[in-house]
Design an enzyme around this catalytic site. Sequence first.
Site, PDB file in Angstrom:
ATOM      1  N   CYS A 128       0.862  -1.198   0.041  1.00 16.69           N
ATOM      2  CA  CYS A 128      -0.037   0.218   0.016  1.00 16.69           C
ATOM      3  C   CYS A 128       0.718   1.033   0.065  1.00 16.69           C
ATOM      4  O   CYS A 128       1.428   1.678  -0.811  1.00 16.69           O
ATOM      5  CB  CYS A 128      -0.990   0.034   1.201  1.00 16.69           C
ATOM      6  SG  CYS A 128      -2.619   0.922   0.678  1.00 16.69           S
ATOM      7  N   HIS A 172      -3.579  -4.991   0.389  1.00 13.39           N
ATOM      8  CA  HIS A 172      -3.011  -5.482   1.884  1.00 13.39           C
ATOM      9  C   HIS A 172      -3.045  -6.979   1.873  1.00 13.39           C
ATOM     10  O   HIS A 172      -4.161  -7.423   2.400  1.00 13.39           O
ATOM     11  CB  HIS A 172      -3.676  -4.834   3.214  1.00 13.39           C
ATOM     12  CG  HIS A 172      -3.512  -3.378   3.390  1.00 13.39           C
ATOM     13  ND1 HIS A 172      -2.427  -3.099   4.014  1.00 13.39           N
ATOM     14  CD2 HIS A 172      -4.248  -2.471   3.119  1.00 13.39           C
ATOM     15  CE1 HIS A 172      -2.387  -1.825   4.152  1.00 13.39           C
ATOM     16  NE2 HIS A 172      -3.448  -1.290   3.570  1.00 13.39           N
ATOM     17  N   GLU A 194      -1.661  -9.148   3.730  1.00 18.98           N
ATOM     18  CA  GLU A 194      -1.338  -9.643   5.078  1.00 18.98           C
ATOM     19  C   GLU A 194      -2.590 -10.109   5.612  1.00 18.98           C
ATOM     20  O   GLU A 194      -2.709 -10.851   6.681  1.00 18.98           O
ATOM     21  CB  GLU A 194      -0.670  -8.705   5.878  1.00 18.98           C
ATOM     22  CG  GLU A 194      -1.506  -7.530   6.355  1.00 18.98           C
ATOM     23  CD  GLU A 194      -1.121  -6.286   5.336  1.00 18.98           C
ATOM     24  OE1 GLU A 194      -0.922  -6.344   4.250  1.00 18.98           O
ATOM     25  OE2 GLU A 194      -1.314  -5.078   5.686  1.00 18.98           O
TER      26      GLU A 194
END
Length: 534
Positions: free
Chosen positions: A375, A501, A503
């Site tokens: 990001c 994102h 993650e």
Amino acid sequence: MSSLGKGIASASIGFLLKKLGYEVTIQKLDPYLNVDPGTMSPFQHGEVFVTDDGAETDLDLGHYERFLDISLNKRSNHTAGQVYDTIIQNERRGVYLGKTVQVIPHITNEIKRRITSLDNKADIVITEIGGTIGDIESLPFIETIRQFRLTYGAKHCFFIHLTLVPYIAVAGESKTKPTQHSVIKLREIGIQPDMLICRTSTRLTKEMIKKISLFTNVFDENVIEGRDTSCIYDIPILYYEQGVHNIICDYFDIPTTDISFDKLKEYTAKFTNPSRTITIALCGKYVRHQDAYKSIVESLVHAGVDFSTRVNIKSIDTDKLFPKDKVVDDEELQNILKDVDGILIPGGFGVRGIEGKIEIVNYARKHNIPFFGICLGMQCAVIEFARTEFGYKDANSAEFDPETTHPVIDLMPDQKDIEDMGGTMRLGAYPCVLKKDSLAYSIYDTDKISERHRHRYEFNNEYRKKFEEKGMMISGVSPDNHLVEIVEIPDHPFFIGVQFHPEFKSRLEHSHPIFHNFIKAALAYNAKQKTSES
Ligand code: GLN
């Protein structure tokens, strides 16, 4: 109280029940008054976790998703602020026809509605209540679950209380008093817990368990030792060994069987006794708060385990190391980054620490160190490229320099007229199409992916051609080709920046493919460094 690990305890119990074959879902009720957890500072509250449907939630939802391998949604996280907001808006609309609006029954009924509307297909719903017993804020939530048992019947509701058994170093012993008093408080409100999970850094002796049982009125086999572990994924095994799953299933009168933990044990063994170690630099401004990058840290753990590798995280506080107007020289960077095998720049908001991050990107590029920008990290990679390759000295994101002559990262034209900042945020899952013959395609092994977003600014399409001419590949775009989602530099061993994102989608049992490949590249870099040293 907070930080005891209620989230991990809830997720671990969910893990066990799911392994038994039950459909499990899970939610978190937060007693604080904020209506929008998305606006809370990572310094105070840790990471904001984002679901597919774009809810900005408490980081415990990340634990739930990682342990249970399910995707949750906005119904899985409620704050007291949201509950009160609904009731006050109803009152304004005249829903209550002039009646007195009260905590009981209006607030408690609204909480009940939120618990029961979570998922009507699930066999078991786990509802975690944040906060501390005895706090004013959590009272309506505790009162609601008291009523819950009354409404739905004792056999449909099992209360688990997480307590602390502190070790008092000067006395050389652990104390059960805080647990006793916490349960006294709970019983004052009308709740008798069915199980206690006692957080402790030492072992609970038989005598301690007996004492806790006697004073709290909880059967001694239901007093569970929740001892500290070096790997959080050991916790389901610890609970299993103490029969937590059997106690819960027996209570609900539902079948239970043995579960094989071979795979999980192999997993945690690789974490605890890895065959290799690498170091990843995590360069962000919230590194001082250990939970601010929770999902990234866990994603690195998952990917490390794939290679039986311990991933040491070297936290680089970009805000502190690179204050505004400080000129960063290569030698200094060399000192900071000399022992790292990969560089990760995570997401973030605001200008602080940005110039340092841009210098770090440049360093990764020049020295062929594996680079992964998430990001804001991707946006820094784009800015660095424009400055170095096009000579645009003031290239920037309009977020950090609204006056820049080269806003390579900017708001999209249709966002510029929206005045409410909340309304301009791109949140939740968006599809992305990958270019064949790219690093991204080889990582995902498919051309269509979906990832979660949380940002306002985008790659400025006016510069696309120029970037591609100079060697930055745009390897992922939105299906209408309007938004740039992934950039990479083919002329580098591993350099990728993603606008989303990833993650948020790494799971205990499936590491995320970008993290997996990032660690693989870092291992290769580490091996190469070692050969060149010897
Ligand atoms: N601040 C940047 C934006 O709003 C990046 C956000 C992030 O990294 N999550 O676009």
